[in-house]
Every structure is written in C-alpha cells, then in structure tokens.
Design a protein around this motif. Sequence first.
Motif, PDB file in Angstrom:
ATOM      1  N   GLY A 105     -28.301 -15.775  38.601  1.00  0.00           N
ATOM      2  CA  GLY A 105     -27.751 -15.620  37.253  1.00  0.00           C
ATOM      3  C   GLY A 105     -26.437 -16.369  37.043  1.00  0.00           C
ATOM      4  O   GLY A 105     -25.793 -16.216  36.006  1.00  0.00           O
ATOM      5  N   ARG A 106     -26.023 -17.191  38.022  1.00  0.00           N
ATOM      6  CA  ARG A 106     -24.786 -17.958  37.839  1.00  0.00           C
ATOM      7  C   ARG A 106     -24.991 -19.006  36.744  1.00  0.00           C
ATOM      8  O   ARG A 106     -26.093 -19.545  36.579  1.00  0.00           O
ATOM      9  N   GLU A 107     -23.887 -19.295  36.037  1.00  0.00           N
ATOM     10  CA  GLU A 107     -23.953 -20.145  34.852  1.00  0.00           C
ATOM     11  C   GLU A 107     -23.424 -21.546  35.170  1.00  0.00           C
ATOM     12  O   GLU A 107     -22.342 -21.671  35.753  1.00  0.00           O
ATOM     13  N   TYR A 108     -24.161 -22.565  34.768  1.00  0.00           N
ATOM     14  CA  TYR A 108     -23.761 -23.948  35.056  1.00  0.00           C
ATOM     15  C   TYR A 108     -23.704 -24.724  33.758  1.00  0.00           C
ATOM     16  O   TYR A 108     -24.708 -24.809  33.043  1.00  0.00           O
ATOM     17  N   LEU A 109     -22.553 -25.289  33.466  1.00  0.00           N
ATOM     18  CA  LEU A 109     -22.437 -26.161  32.294  1.00  0.00           C
ATOM     19  C   LEU A 109     -23.050 -27.514  32.672  1.00  0.00           C
ATOM     20  O   LEU A 109     -22.601 -28.160  33.624  1.00  0.00           O
ATOM     21  N   ASP A 110     -24.064 -27.903  31.932  1.00  0.00           N
ATOM     22  CA  ASP A 110     -24.784 -29.132  32.286  1.00  0.00           C
ATOM     23  C   ASP A 110     -24.182 -30.323  31.554  1.00  0.00           C
ATOM     24  O   ASP A 110     -24.197 -30.369  30.321  1.00  0.00           O
ATOM     25  N   ALA A 130     -15.539 -28.181  29.835  1.00  0.00           N
ATOM     26  CA  ALA A 130     -15.956 -29.251  30.757  1.00  0.00           C
ATOM     27  C   ALA A 130     -14.737 -29.926  31.367  1.00  0.00           C
ATOM     28  O   ALA A 130     -14.678 -30.148  32.590  1.00  0.00           O
ATOM     29  N   ILE A 131     -13.759 -30.246  30.549  1.00  0.00           N
ATOM     30  CA  ILE A 131     -12.553 -30.938  31.042  1.00  0.00           C
ATOM     31  C   ILE A 131     -11.791 -30.024  32.011  1.00  0.00           C
ATOM     32  O   ILE A 131     -11.348 -30.465  33.079  1.00  0.00           O
ATOM     33  N   ILE A 157     -19.433 -40.743  37.831  1.00  0.00           N
ATOM     34  CA  ILE A 157     -20.013 -39.556  37.207  1.00  0.00           C
ATOM     35  C   ILE A 157     -20.426 -39.990  35.809  1.00  0.00           C
ATOM     36  O   ILE A 157     -19.589 -40.381  34.993  1.00  0.00           O
ATOM     37  N   THR A 158     -21.736 -39.982  35.580  1.00  0.00           N
ATOM     38  CA  THR A 158     -22.239 -40.383  34.263  1.00  0.00           C
ATOM     39  C   THR A 158     -22.462 -39.105  33.450  1.00  0.00           C
ATOM     40  O   THR A 158     -23.238 -38.234  33.846  1.00  0.00           O
ATOM     41  N   LEU A 159     -21.756 -39.011  32.341  1.00  0.00           N
ATOM     42  CA  LEU A 159     -21.765 -37.771  31.572  1.00  0.00           C
ATOM     43  C   LEU A 159     -22.623 -37.926  30.319  1.00  0.00           C
ATOM     44  O   LEU A 159     -22.365 -38.793  29.476  1.00  0.00           O
ATOM     45  N   ALA A 160     -23.637 -37.083  30.232  1.00  0.00           N
ATOM     46  CA  ALA A 160     -24.512 -37.079  29.049  1.00  0.00           C
ATOM     47  C   ALA A 160     -24.694 -35.629  28.592  1.00  0.00           C
ATOM     48  O   ALA A 160     -25.752 -35.039  28.778  1.00  0.00           O
ATOM     49  N   PRO A 161     -23.631 -35.051  28.014  1.00  0.00           N
ATOM     50  CA  PRO A 161     -23.746 -33.658  27.559  1.00  0.00           C
ATOM     51  C   PRO A 161     -24.706 -33.563  26.370  1.00  0.00           C
ATOM     52  O   PRO A 161     -25.034 -34.585  25.755  1.00  0.00           O
ATOM     53  N   ALA A 162     -25.122 -32.343  26.057  1.00  0.00           N
ATOM     54  CA  ALA A 162     -25.954 -32.154  24.864  1.00  0.00           C
ATOM     55  C   ALA A 162     -25.188 -32.684  23.654  1.00  0.00           C
ATOM     56  O   ALA A 162     -23.968 -32.533  23.576  1.00  0.00           O
ATOM     57  N   LEU A 163     -25.916 -33.296  22.709  1.00  0.00           N
ATOM     58  CA  LEU A 163     -25.237 -33.784  21.506  1.00  0.00           C
ATOM     59  C   LEU A 163     -24.780 -32.611  20.644  1.00  0.00           C
ATOM     60  O   LEU A 163     -23.961 -32.768  19.747  1.00  0.00           O
TER      61      LEU A 163
END
Length: 480
Positions: free
Chosen positions: A66-71, A466-467, A450-456
């Motif tokens: 149940g741990r939460e990960y910001l993708d 995130a920062i 690190i290539t960052l492609a967060p949800a739009l």
Amino acid sequence: MRDTLGILTFNISNVLTKLKATAGSDEQELLAKEAQHCSYGDTVHYAEHPKIFERCEGSYLYDLQGREYLDLQMWYSAVNLGYANKAVNNALKAQIDKLPQLACQYLHREKIELAEMVCESIERGFGLKGRVQFNVGGSQAIEDSLKLVRNARGGKSLMFAFEGGYHGRTLGASAITSSYRYRRRYGHFGDRAQFVPFPYHFRGPKGMSKEEYGHHCVQQFERLFESEYNGVWDPKAGQAEYAAFYVEPIQGTGGYVIPPKNFFVELKKVLDRHGILLVVDEIQMGFFRTGKLWAIEHFDVKPDVLVFGKALTNGLNPLSGIWAREALINPTVFPPGSTHSTFNANPLGTAVALEAMKMMHEEDFATSVPKKGAYFLQGLQELQRRHKIVGDVDGLGLALRAEICAEDGFTPDKAMVDRMVDEALKGDLEHDGRRYGLVLDIGGYYKNVITLAPALTISYAEIDLAIALLDQLFARVTRR
Ligand SMILES: Cc1ncc(COP(=O)(O)O)c(C=O)c1O
C-alpha cells in the motif's frame, strides 16, 4: 549441458535467496515464481530488485504494502491523462458492452472517426492531406512506416536516423535504433540506418550557441551529398541510396534532448533537395507531451510520415498507427493487404483513443502543459543550483530532463542515477509527515539522465511534491 543447467540452477537459487532477504512473504512468493517462469528477455531485470505494483490512480502507483509512489514517468509517457482515468475507463467499459471484438477486415464507427480525427489534426497543424493505418504497438507501426517508405522509394532499405535515437525493438525498428546492443545477437534482416549526430548541445563542442550547433550538424550531414564519393548520393542519377530519415522531434530514450528551433527546418531542406522522406516518430512525444499535439509542430516542418502510439489510448489498450501524405499511402500505391495484424484498429483501442483524443482538446493541454512545464522546470533549475550532481536541466512542456553528473557538472554518472532509482523505489522519502516513493525513468546516451514525463494532469501541488522528493533523493544519494 550439465554445466549449463548447473549454472542456471545456481543463478535461480541465488536470485531466490536475494529475494527472500528483501521482500515480504506474498511478494517473496510472487517474485520467486517470476524468477522461475518469466523470461528475463524484457527490461524487468535491468533492476536488481524488480518491483511489483498492485494499484494505480492519477499520478500514483501503489505497491503490495500500500505504499504510495509518485510516478514521474507514467509508463514512458503512455499515460498522459493519469492512471485509472474515469472517462477513459468508461469509454472502454461502454465499448465492451457494445462491440468488444471485431475482425479487422470489417469496419466499425470508432476506427473511422478516429482516423478522421488524426487526419484533421494533421491537416490543421500542417495543411496536409493523408491517411491513417493503425497497428498495435509502436514498433509495429514503425515496421509499417518502413514498408511504406521502402515502397515509395523503389524498395530502398537504407535509412538515416540519429545517434541517440530509439524507434523500437522489432527487427526493422531496432535496425534504425542507434544502440547496437539491441541488434548484436540477431544479425540483419534488411533495413539498415546510417546514424547521424543530433544537436545535443550540452555535450556538443564548446563555444557554439544552441542554434549554431544545430546549423553545424545540418552542414555536416549535407556534406554527405557534396560528392558521389561521400557514399550516399549519385549526382548523375540525382538519387540518394537512402529512402527516409527517421527522427524523434525530441529524443525520448536518448534523454529528452531538445534540438534548437532552426534544426529541423534546415534538415528538411536538405532532405527535400535529395528526395529523402522525413518520418517523424511521435510515439513518445506526441499527444501534448510537449504542449502541442505533435511535438514536431514546435519546429515548423511538415512530416511526410508521422508515427504515433503510446498515449493515444492513455495506455489502456494497445493501439498505434502511421499517418502518411496521400501520395505515399493512397490505395494505388498502398493497396489492400499491404499490411495487416489481427488486432490492428481493434474496437476497444479505437474507442478508448477516440475518447482520449477528445479529452486532450477539452482539457486544453495546449495552454496548461506549457505553464506546468515551465513551473516544473523552474523547480529543476532550483535543484540544479542546490546539487552539484545536476549537470543540466531542460524541458519542453512536460518532457523534462535532469542530467546527473560527477561533481564537475559534466562527467556522466550512471552509477549515481542507478542508485537514485533504487532509493526512490524504497518508498521511504518523506513530505509533510507522509511517506512516498518515486517512479523514475533513466535515459540518455550515457544512461545518466532522469527523463521526466509526469501525467499532463499533474497538479501544481504534485509538482511541488515531486521537486521536494527529488531534493531529498539527491541529498540522500550524495551523502553516501
Ligand atoms: C520514440 C519511440 N519510438 C518507438 C517506440 C517503440 O514503441 P513500443 O515500445 O510501443 O513498441 C518507443 C518506445 O519507447 C519510442 O519511445
């Protein structure tokens, strides 16, 4: 034989012992089964400790505990509208109740309307008329595009492509992908590419502006056509040995490298002078990742062929495709049976894609993505000021990069990035009294980006999160 089996048994038992030491018991059991039954041929075992996720929502993944990960990579930019997006899911459910299956030799409304929508977007963006051919995955669509350009150029199987470029892992697609690693064990099947430098300014020659370097790269490419002895051009016949140039508007796997504005305009002029087609691979950067529907719209050139996939269906049901100018794909030159796959234009995929494309316009990503991207980039620039290991940051819309280097700010530090990805997946970063993990993707010529492609659909609060988490992560890995 006994030796081989012996080594195999030894390796698996090693893996099992390692897994037992690191995972809970349910997870342990699943990982043990995976180690025994799943091929290691995909990319799961790039990681020392493969990760299992159980649930997803919005910008977050949740593991078995149940741990939460910001993708921050969203399935390599396939899930632009966020995980478990209700409207997209509902489109899938509605199609399941209406027409879930149909052999692709027949027609259904969603296929036709989706093709119309793609064609109209390209007519609006570039003033060009053409047609769409659907397929299932990105690599398969690249294969279709290879057929198309070979057909249009008398069967020529040589292509140009970029150093650092990535177009997929099927045989044809990996032939035009820059990494020899993807081809080494398989030999060649036909297509080959000559790889040309991309204007990767951060690692280019010192003393040139971004635009000057872009111009320089085109000049170097144009040299190939100056004399027949440069190997690609027959001036007597006025013909190149190459059918097409495959480009990503912004390099994806290559590390989200953004070329200067003048680059593609100048390149296209050289291609047009020599009858070489421009194939734009929008599989990773398309569908508003950069703030425009098609990333190539930033660069004022018109594609001959455009290839798309990934975010077309928000990652819900595989669907990809190519659009090509009418002259290249009309029924006379690309007649029935030119390509086929049992699942191309499948009704679930096309229904979902239709909804996803409608939503992209309704959400006005053309306005929100550049703003959120600029905000995210500011945060990354602040991180660069605070951490010496961040050599370069850049971004276009929500395609963002942080290049990780040694303390000199330049020497690529892949080991550091690997450590970051592992640490981020432990799920024990903290913010406002809550614990989080981060899902990061690695790209780049030296695998140090690190290539960052967060949800739009990411919120400003999530960008702040995130920062903050990246800040903590950078501090943690440099402390060791
Ligand atoms: C630019 C680009 N082209 C092609 C592909 C291949 O697509 P797929 O993995 O769906 O086969 C990818 C996948 O990452 C990509 O980023």
